[in-house]
Design a protein around this motif. Structure first.
Motif, PDB file in Angstrom:
ATOM      1  N   ILE B 296       0.853  -1.185   0.000  1.00 16.87           N
ATOM      2  CA  ILE B 296       0.000   0.000   0.000  1.00 16.87           C
ATOM      3  C   ILE B 296       0.889   1.235   0.000  1.00 16.87           C
ATOM      4  CG2 ILE B 296      -1.788   1.234   1.280  1.00 16.87           C
ATOM      5  CD1 ILE B 296      -2.164  -1.766   2.568  1.00 16.87           C
ATOM      6  N   GLY B 297       0.633   2.147  -0.919  1.00 16.96           N
ATOM      7  CA  GLY B 297       1.439   3.364  -1.020  1.00 16.96           C
ATOM      8  C   GLY B 297       0.729   4.549  -0.406  1.00 16.96           C
ATOM      9  N   GLY B 298       1.380   5.707  -0.487  1.00 14.97           N
ATOM     10  CA  GLY B 298       0.785   6.951  -0.010  1.00 14.97           C
ATOM     11  C   GLY B 298       0.566   7.898  -1.170  1.00 14.97           C
ATOM     12  N   HIS B 299      -0.069   9.079  -0.911  1.00 20.37           N
ATOM     13  CA  HIS B 299      -0.394   9.948  -2.040  1.00 20.37           C
ATOM     14  C   HIS B 299       0.829  10.687  -2.595  1.00 20.37           C
ATOM     15  CE1 HIS B 299      -0.662  12.822   1.185  1.00 20.37           C
ATOM     16  NE2 HIS B 299      -1.005  13.810   0.407  1.00 20.37           N
ATOM     17  N   GLY B 300       2.019  10.413  -2.037  1.00 26.70           N
ATOM     18  CA  GLY B 300       3.244  10.938  -2.637  1.00 26.70           C
ATOM     19  C   GLY B 300       3.614  10.221  -3.924  1.00 26.70           C
ATOM     20  N   SER B 301       2.933   9.107  -4.214  1.00 26.59           N
ATOM     21  CA  SER B 301       3.280   8.322  -5.403  1.00 26.59           C
ATOM     22  C   SER B 301       2.259   8.484  -6.527  1.00 26.59           C
ATOM     23  CB  SER B 301       3.395   6.840  -5.038  1.00 26.59           C
ATOM     24  OG  SER B 301       4.484   6.650  -4.165  1.00 26.59           O
ATOM     25  N   CYS B 302       1.410   9.521  -6.437  1.00 24.39           N
ATOM     26  CA  CYS B 302       0.368   9.665  -7.450  1.00 24.39           C
ATOM     27  C   CYS B 302       0.890  10.364  -8.699  1.00 24.39           C
ATOM     28  CB  CYS B 302      -0.814  10.432  -6.874  1.00 24.39           C
ATOM     29  SG  CYS B 302      -1.505   9.633  -5.428  1.00 24.39           S
ATOM     30  N   ASN B 303       1.966   9.882  -9.270  1.00 27.82           N
ATOM     31  CA  ASN B 303       2.419  10.422 -10.551  1.00 27.82           C
ATOM     32  C   ASN B 303       2.965   9.296 -11.406  1.00 27.82           C
ATOM     33  OD1 ASN B 303       5.236  10.028 -10.177  1.00 27.82           O
ATOM     34  ND2 ASN B 303       5.347  11.871  -8.971  1.00 27.82           N
ATOM     35  N   SER B 304       3.097   9.573 -12.704  1.00 31.52           N
ATOM     36  CA  SER B 304       3.414   8.514 -13.649  1.00 31.52           C
ATOM     37  C   SER B 304       4.791   7.903 -13.398  1.00 31.52           C
ATOM     38  CB  SER B 304       3.350   9.053 -15.068  1.00 31.52           C
ATOM     39  OG  SER B 304       4.272  10.107 -15.197  1.00 31.52           O
ATOM     40  N   GLN B 305       5.695   8.676 -12.776  1.00 32.85           N
ATOM     41  CA  GLN B 305       7.039   8.147 -12.539  1.00 32.85           C
ATOM     42  C   GLN B 305       7.008   6.910 -11.635  1.00 32.85           C
ATOM     43  OE1 GLN B 305       9.841  10.576 -10.389  1.00 32.85           O
ATOM     44  NE2 GLN B 305      11.356  10.440 -12.026  1.00 32.85           N
ATOM     45  N   TYR B 306       6.081   6.916 -10.674  1.00 32.44           N
ATOM     46  CA  TYR B 306       5.953   5.774  -9.755  1.00 32.44           C
ATOM     47  C   TYR B 306       5.788   4.492 -10.570  1.00 32.44           C
ATOM     48  CZ  TYR B 306       3.634   2.707  -6.324  1.00 32.44           C
ATOM     49  OH  TYR B 306       3.277   1.662  -5.515  1.00 32.44           O
ATOM     50  N   ILE B 307       4.978   4.551 -11.622  1.00 26.45           N
ATOM     51  CA  ILE B 307       4.738   3.367 -12.439  1.00 26.45           C
ATOM     52  C   ILE B 307       5.880   3.131 -13.427  1.00 26.45           C
ATOM     53  CG2 ILE B 307       3.152   2.281 -14.077  1.00 26.45           C
ATOM     54  CD1 ILE B 307       0.915   3.856 -12.786  1.00 26.45           C
ATOM     55  N   SER B 308       6.329   4.209 -14.092  1.00 27.72           N
ATOM     56  CA  SER B 308       7.286   4.005 -15.187  1.00 27.72           C
ATOM     57  C   SER B 308       8.639   3.482 -14.697  1.00 27.72           C
ATOM     58  CB  SER B 308       7.473   5.304 -15.970  1.00 27.72           C
ATOM     59  OG  SER B 308       8.129   6.257 -15.169  1.00 27.72           O
ATOM     60  N   LEU B 309       9.008   3.766 -13.448  1.00 24.48           N
ATOM     61  CA  LEU B 309      10.319   3.329 -12.970  1.00 24.48           C
ATOM     62  C   LEU B 309      10.347   1.838 -12.644  1.00 24.48           C
ATOM     63  CD1 LEU B 309      11.499   6.289 -10.721  1.00 24.48           C
ATOM     64  CD2 LEU B 309      12.466   5.552 -12.888  1.00 24.48           C
ATOM     65  N   ALA B 310       9.210   1.245 -12.299  1.00 24.51           N
ATOM     66  CA  ALA B 310       9.178  -0.192 -11.978  1.00 24.51           C
ATOM     67  C   ALA B 310       7.811  -0.758 -12.332  1.00 24.51           C
ATOM     68  CB  ALA B 310       9.486  -0.409 -10.496  1.00 24.51           C
ATOM     69  N   PRO B 311       7.478  -0.779 -13.636  1.00 21.59           N
ATOM     70  CA  PRO B 311       6.105  -1.116 -14.044  1.00 21.59           C
ATOM     71  C   PRO B 311       5.614  -2.475 -13.537  1.00 21.59           C
ATOM     72  CG  PRO B 311       7.585  -0.930 -15.949  1.00 21.59           C
ATOM     73  CD  PRO B 311       8.361  -0.497 -14.759  1.00 21.59           C
ATOM     74  N   ASP B 312       6.493  -3.476 -13.546  1.00 21.38           N
ATOM     75  CA  ASP B 312       6.044  -4.815 -13.122  1.00 21.38           C
ATOM     76  C   ASP B 312       5.798  -4.872 -11.625  1.00 21.38           C
ATOM     77  OD1 ASP B 312       6.240  -5.701 -15.708  1.00 21.38           O
ATOM     78  OD2 ASP B 312       8.342  -6.279 -15.472  1.00 21.38           O
ATOM     79  N   ALA B 313       6.688  -4.229 -10.863  1.00 20.04           N
ATOM     80  CA  ALA B 313       6.603  -4.333  -9.406  1.00 20.04           C
ATOM     81  C   ALA B 313       5.396  -3.585  -8.849  1.00 20.04           C
ATOM     82  CB  ALA B 313       7.886  -3.799  -8.770  1.00 20.04           C
ATOM     83  N   VAL B 314       5.080  -2.401  -9.393  1.00 24.05           N
ATOM     84  CA  VAL B 314       4.012  -1.612  -8.777  1.00 24.05           C
ATOM     85  C   VAL B 314       2.626  -2.048  -9.248  1.00 24.05           C
ATOM     86  CG1 VAL B 314       5.521   0.393  -8.532  1.00 24.05           C
ATOM     87  CG2 VAL B 314       3.995   0.242 -10.492  1.00 24.05           C
ATOM     88  N   GLU B 315       2.565  -2.903 -10.258  1.00 20.40           N
ATOM     89  CA  GLU B 315       1.277  -3.414 -10.736  1.00 20.40           C
ATOM     90  C   GLU B 315       0.536  -4.088  -9.574  1.00 20.40           C
ATOM     91  OE1 GLU B 315       0.265  -3.001 -13.890  1.00 20.40           O
ATOM     92  OE2 GLU B 315      -1.541  -4.231 -13.849  1.00 20.40           O
ATOM     93  N   GLY B 316      -0.708  -3.673  -9.354  1.00 18.50           N
ATOM     94  CA  GLY B 316      -1.490  -4.294  -8.276  1.00 18.50           C
ATOM     95  C   GLY B 316      -1.360  -3.600  -6.939  1.00 18.50           C
ATOM     96  N   THR B 317      -0.433  -2.635  -6.807  1.00 22.26           N
ATOM     97  CA  THR B 317      -0.363  -1.912  -5.538  1.00 22.26           C
ATOM     98  C   THR B 317      -1.530  -0.929  -5.468  1.00 22.26           C
ATOM     99  OG1 THR B 317       1.079  -0.248  -6.507  1.00 22.26           O
ATOM    100  CG2 THR B 317       2.148  -2.060  -5.373  1.00 22.26           C
ATOM    101  N   VAL B 318      -1.933  -0.588  -4.233  1.00 26.01           N
ATOM    102  CA  VAL B 318      -3.065   0.333  -4.047  1.00 26.01           C
ATOM    103  C   VAL B 318      -2.592   1.537  -3.259  1.00 26.01           C
ATOM    104  CG1 VAL B 318      -4.844  -1.435  -4.127  1.00 26.01           C
ATOM    105  CG2 VAL B 318      -3.749  -0.889  -1.952  1.00 26.01           C
ATOM    106  N   LEU B 319      -3.216   2.683  -3.498  1.00 29.20           N
ATOM    107  CA  LEU B 319      -2.828   3.882  -2.773  1.00 29.20           C
ATOM    108  C   LEU B 319      -3.934   4.934  -2.829  1.00 29.20           C
ATOM    109  CD1 LEU B 319      -0.267   5.824  -4.972  1.00 29.20           C
ATOM    110  CD2 LEU B 319      -1.146   3.640  -5.655  1.00 29.20           C
ATOM    111  N   PRO B 320      -3.995   5.797  -1.789  1.00 31.62           N
ATOM    112  CA  PRO B 320      -4.928   6.914  -1.842  1.00 31.62           C
ATOM    113  C   PRO B 320      -4.372   7.992  -2.760  1.00 31.62           C
ATOM    114  CG  PRO B 320      -3.771   6.871   0.272  1.00 31.62           C
ATOM    115  CD  PRO B 320      -3.271   5.725  -0.508  1.00 31.62           C
ATOM    116  N   CYS B 321      -5.197   8.536  -3.646  1.00 31.59           N
ATOM    117  CA  CYS B 321      -4.757   9.574  -4.581  1.00 31.59           C
ATOM    118  C   CYS B 321      -5.876  10.573  -4.798  1.00 31.59           C
ATOM    119  CB  CYS B 321      -4.415   8.974  -5.950  1.00 31.59           C
ATOM    120  SG  CYS B 321      -2.774   8.263  -6.063  1.00 31.59           S
ATOM    121  N   GLY B 322      -5.497  11.782  -5.220  1.00 34.64           N
ATOM    122  CA  GLY B 322      -6.494  12.786  -5.572  1.00 34.64           C
ATOM    123  C   GLY B 322      -7.340  12.318  -6.750  1.00 34.64           C
TER     124      GLY B 322
END
Lengths: 331, 441
Positions: B296-322
């Motif tokens: 589970i992530g935090g709303h500091g990760s609500c940008n595309s870089q979070y996904i693009s830097l590790a697309p396979d690993a972050v798949e399926g993670t959940v987080l609160p976002c705007g």
């Protein structure tokens, strides 16, 4: 004679006490987090993996230092160049896709970095060859900063990614023996380090050129009298160091996110590893690298903090103090 | 070899070489990218200067209304380079977009026209730089209002400077400490991002729905990471969740020895308090060491870089976002929807299709407040009076204000004015964010 033996034993006892203290502290901190053999095993495996990279970088330091007497602080830049050239070449279409693309890109990157290493030596070290060695060291620092600046302009500030060697994709295959987590890439790093060390040792021992390099490291003036050109040897040493740095950067790249300023920390840690062995011995540099990686990982693992660099620099300070007391003995 | 050894030891400069290293270490310790970025700082300043002139030139060429009043200036500082760039770049893009939209200036209630200039600067993710730039904006550029601070640490360094100069500063960083000190509202400071407490409240609810009672909390060293951890401690315990392991790391780390400890603690889920690249790297490590646990992530990760830097690993993670990330799926009755879609359309057109992040939204909210406050001013106020009037306007007039981060209700007691429903909950799926409301848990 007796006094000397006594002095030596007391120094040995001091060293043993130091090692025991470190082990005890690690054990104490670890036991507070219920660390068992599996946890220590994990930290050791990861430490050896990191240490192998430092060892590769340290070999480059030793090559240049023994042949030319210069501590080459641009070594970290070669690591960065190796990694980033590979990333860029892999992204260009003409190197091909998948594993073949990776191999071609890696080979080209090593060649490119080696050429840069030799060019750097010709442009900056050769014109100042009669200068004070300290001046030459400062020149290498300048070279490092210049290369890093150019890398920032060319590659920008964002970290890149390189696929792992085994799968040629972003996610590496992972072995899980006895609950440990071992990335295939870590094995690549280790294998590369062992191979590089073996090839380098054989080259220095068995070939004419290698022997000439060694002669230069033992006594430059005498080897000049024997018809060896020390200036040429210096260029060759820089080339070999650059190649070693590039290889380190390439095998490391899939584990990290190569970025223009990665060379500073890794170069310094390679230097610490080389300095642990006195900067003149290849096997000692490898040992120093592995030891540094181990200490760093164990310490960071038991303290729950991401301050790995702090522990590496504590080791550096210890090496510094030791180097001082040693130099003091000879005066 | 013995000969060589003696040679090496004989040289006294060997020690001098070591001294050089120690000096280099100091440089390294002060911030990894210090050595290389001096050039960018210079470049950045020149481009900004060029932009400043073009902005002013543009407003000068527009047809001048009858009375031309004081030229207004907004000082804007984001972390466009360095480790915070994933957040700072969309913020700075948003500022450039609004600067273009405001090129015609604003007209006050008294009918006097004013040009508006946005001075955009980059603090290189370095708190000292940020403080220096804010001082420059206040003293040399004499700006009317500040929109500054991408990273919590940087915003916290800038805050006292703004307070002393008595100028309103709207922060784009999320720590509660920016707008509150020992329970007291800091009068000159506002912020637009949701609190880390809001994130923690969502995380606690989600963990409860999973039935997880012990978590591993992995956070980055620094103001933001510390704030997320404190928020989690505040919300997790009442929800019956214990933090079995807390480990910290550097934002730029790629190897994580702390994972060993996380593994040994036997926790049931991983919660991450970091921004990319740290949050991506640590999620990747968590996937390797604890493959079966939800992350589970935090709303500091609500940008595309979070996904693009590790697309396979972050798949399926959940987080609160705007809600900006799933605006098109909102019901039409949602008060934010129109603004969200407008921002997305404008931003996409302005940047030529750059991905949307909630951080650009934080900059939009902050700048819109500043712009609204400026257009409420009467002519003939001096600089200090204008600065105070802007502060008062934001504190009293930003009510029921539908922004990208939620519907804001700012009051003297709360300089953010959001509750935790300002955030939604998302899941990373197929390399993008999808809405993941509590009804789907």
């Amino acid at each position: 004679m007796l006094a000397l033996i006594e002095k030596r034993t007391s120094r040995l006892a001091l060293k043993a006490a130091g090692v025991l203290l470190v082990v005890a502290v690690i054990w104490l901190l670890g036991s507070r987090q219920n660390f068992g053999l599996q946890q220590y095993g994990q930290l050791v495996v990861a430490g050896i993996g990191t240490g192998a990279v430092y060892a590769l970088v340290a070999l480059g330091f030793v090559m240049v230092f023994t042949v030319t007497g210069i501590i080459n602080f641009a070594q970290g830049a070669f690591v960065m160049l190796g990694a980033l050239f590979t990333v860029t070449l892999y992204e260009t279409p003409f190197t091909g896709e998948g594993r073949t693309g990776l191999i071609i890109s890696a080979l080209l990157a090593v060649v490119l970095t080696t050429v840069i290493g030799v060019v750097v030596e010709r442009l900056t070290i050769l014109p100042a060859r009669n200068a004070d060695p300290l001046t030459l060291i400062i020149i290498t620092v300048g070279v490092y900063i210049a290369i890093q600046g150019l890398a920032l302009i060319y590659w920008g500030h964002a970290g890149r990614t390189l696929p792992s060697f085994t799968t040629a994709t972003g996610s590496d295959s992972i072995f899980r023996p006895w609950g440990l987590v071992i990335k295939a890439q870590t094995l690549w790093v280790l294998a590369t380090m062992v191979l590089a060390f073996a090839v380098l040792s054989l080259f220095l021992d068995k070939t004419m050129l290698g022997k000439a390099l060694r002669a230069c490291s033992v006594n430059r003036d005498a080897s000049r009298l024997m018809g060896i050109n020390p200036s040429r040897m210096s260029a060759i040493a820089f080339g070999i160091a650059a190649a070693l740095g590039a290889v380190a950067g390439i095998v490391l790249a899939p584990l990290t996110k190569p970025v223009y300023d990665m060379g500073l920390t890794i170069g310094l840690k390679g230097f610490v590893a080389a300095a642990m062995g006195g900067l003149i011995s290849l096997p000692a540099a490898v040992g120093g690298g592995l030891l540094l990686g181990l200490v760093e990982n164990l310490a960071a693992g038991v303290t729950k903090a991401g301050l790995r660099d702090v522990f590496a620099f504590i080791v550096l300070i210890a090496v510094l103090l030791r180097g001082r007391s040693r130099a003091g003995r000879f005066q | 070899m013995k000969e060589a050894k003696r040679q090496a030891k004989g040289h006294r400069w060997w020690r001098l070489g070591l001294l050089t290293v120690v000096m280099l270490l100091v440089v390294a310790a002060c911030g990894d990218d210090d050595a290389g970025t001096t050039t960018t700082a210079a470049e950045e300043t020149t481009t900004t200067a060029a932009e400043e002139t073009t902005t002013t030139a543009a407003s000068a060429t527009t047809e001048a209304p009858p009375v031309e009043g004081t030229a207004y200036k907004i000082g804007f500082v984001a972390s466009e380079t360095g480790p915070g760039s994933g957040l700072g770049v969309p913020e700075a893009n948003t500022a450039r977009m609004l600067a273009e939209q405001w090129a015609g200036g604003v007209t006050g209630p008294d009918g006097v026209h004013h040009s508006v200039e946005v001075i955009i600067l980059d603090d290189e993710s370095n708190a000292d730089n940020g403080a220096a730039l804010v001082t420059r904006l206040i003293e040399e550029d004499q700006v009317d209002v500040l929109v500054a601070g991408t990273l919590s640490g940087n915003a916290l360094a800038m805050a006292p400077i703004a307070e002393e100069a008595m100028i309103a500063m709207i922060s784009m960083a999320s720590s509660r400490g920016i707008i509150e000190s020992e329970g007291q509202t800091r009068p000159w400071l506002f912020k637009t991002p949701q609190d880390n407490q809001h994130s923690a409240a969502w995380q606690a609810e989600y963990l409860n729905s999973l039935g997880v009672t012990s978590v591993c909390y992995l956070y980055e060293n620094g103001a933001y990471g510390q704030d997320t951890l404190n928020s989690a401690k505040q919300f997790f315990e009442p929800a019956g969740i214990t933090i079995a392991f807390e480990g910290s790391f550097e934002r730029t780390d790629t190897e994580f020895p702390i994972m060993t400890g996380a593994q040994a603690s036997g926790c049931g889920a991983v919660v991450v308090g970091s921004i990319p690249p740290g949050s991506s790297s640590v999620t990747q490590a968590a996937r390797e060491f604890l493959p079966d646990l939800p992350i589970i992530g935090g709303h500091g990760s609500c940008n595309s870089q979070y996904i693009s830097l590790a697309p396979d690993a972050v798949e399926g993670t959940v987080l609160p976002c705007g809600k900006l990330l799933f605006a098109d799926t909102l019901p039409d009755s949602d008060p934010q929807k129109a603004n969200l879609l407008q921002y997305i359309a404008d931003y996409t057109a302005f940047t030529g299709g750059e991905p949307i992040s909630t951080f650009g939204g934080h900059a939009w909210d902050a700048l819109m407040w500043a712009g609204e406050a400026l257009s409420s001013l009467e002519e003939n106020a001096d600089l200090d009076a204008r600065r105070a009037a802007i502060r008062d306007y934001v504190e009293t007039e930003i009510t029921d204000w539908p922004g990208t981060g939620g519907v804001f209700n700012i009051s003297a007691d709360d300089h953010l004015g959001l509750d935790y429903t300002g955030l939604g909950f998302v899941k990373v799926q197929d390399g993008g964010y999808i809405n993941f409301p509590s009804s789907d848990w």
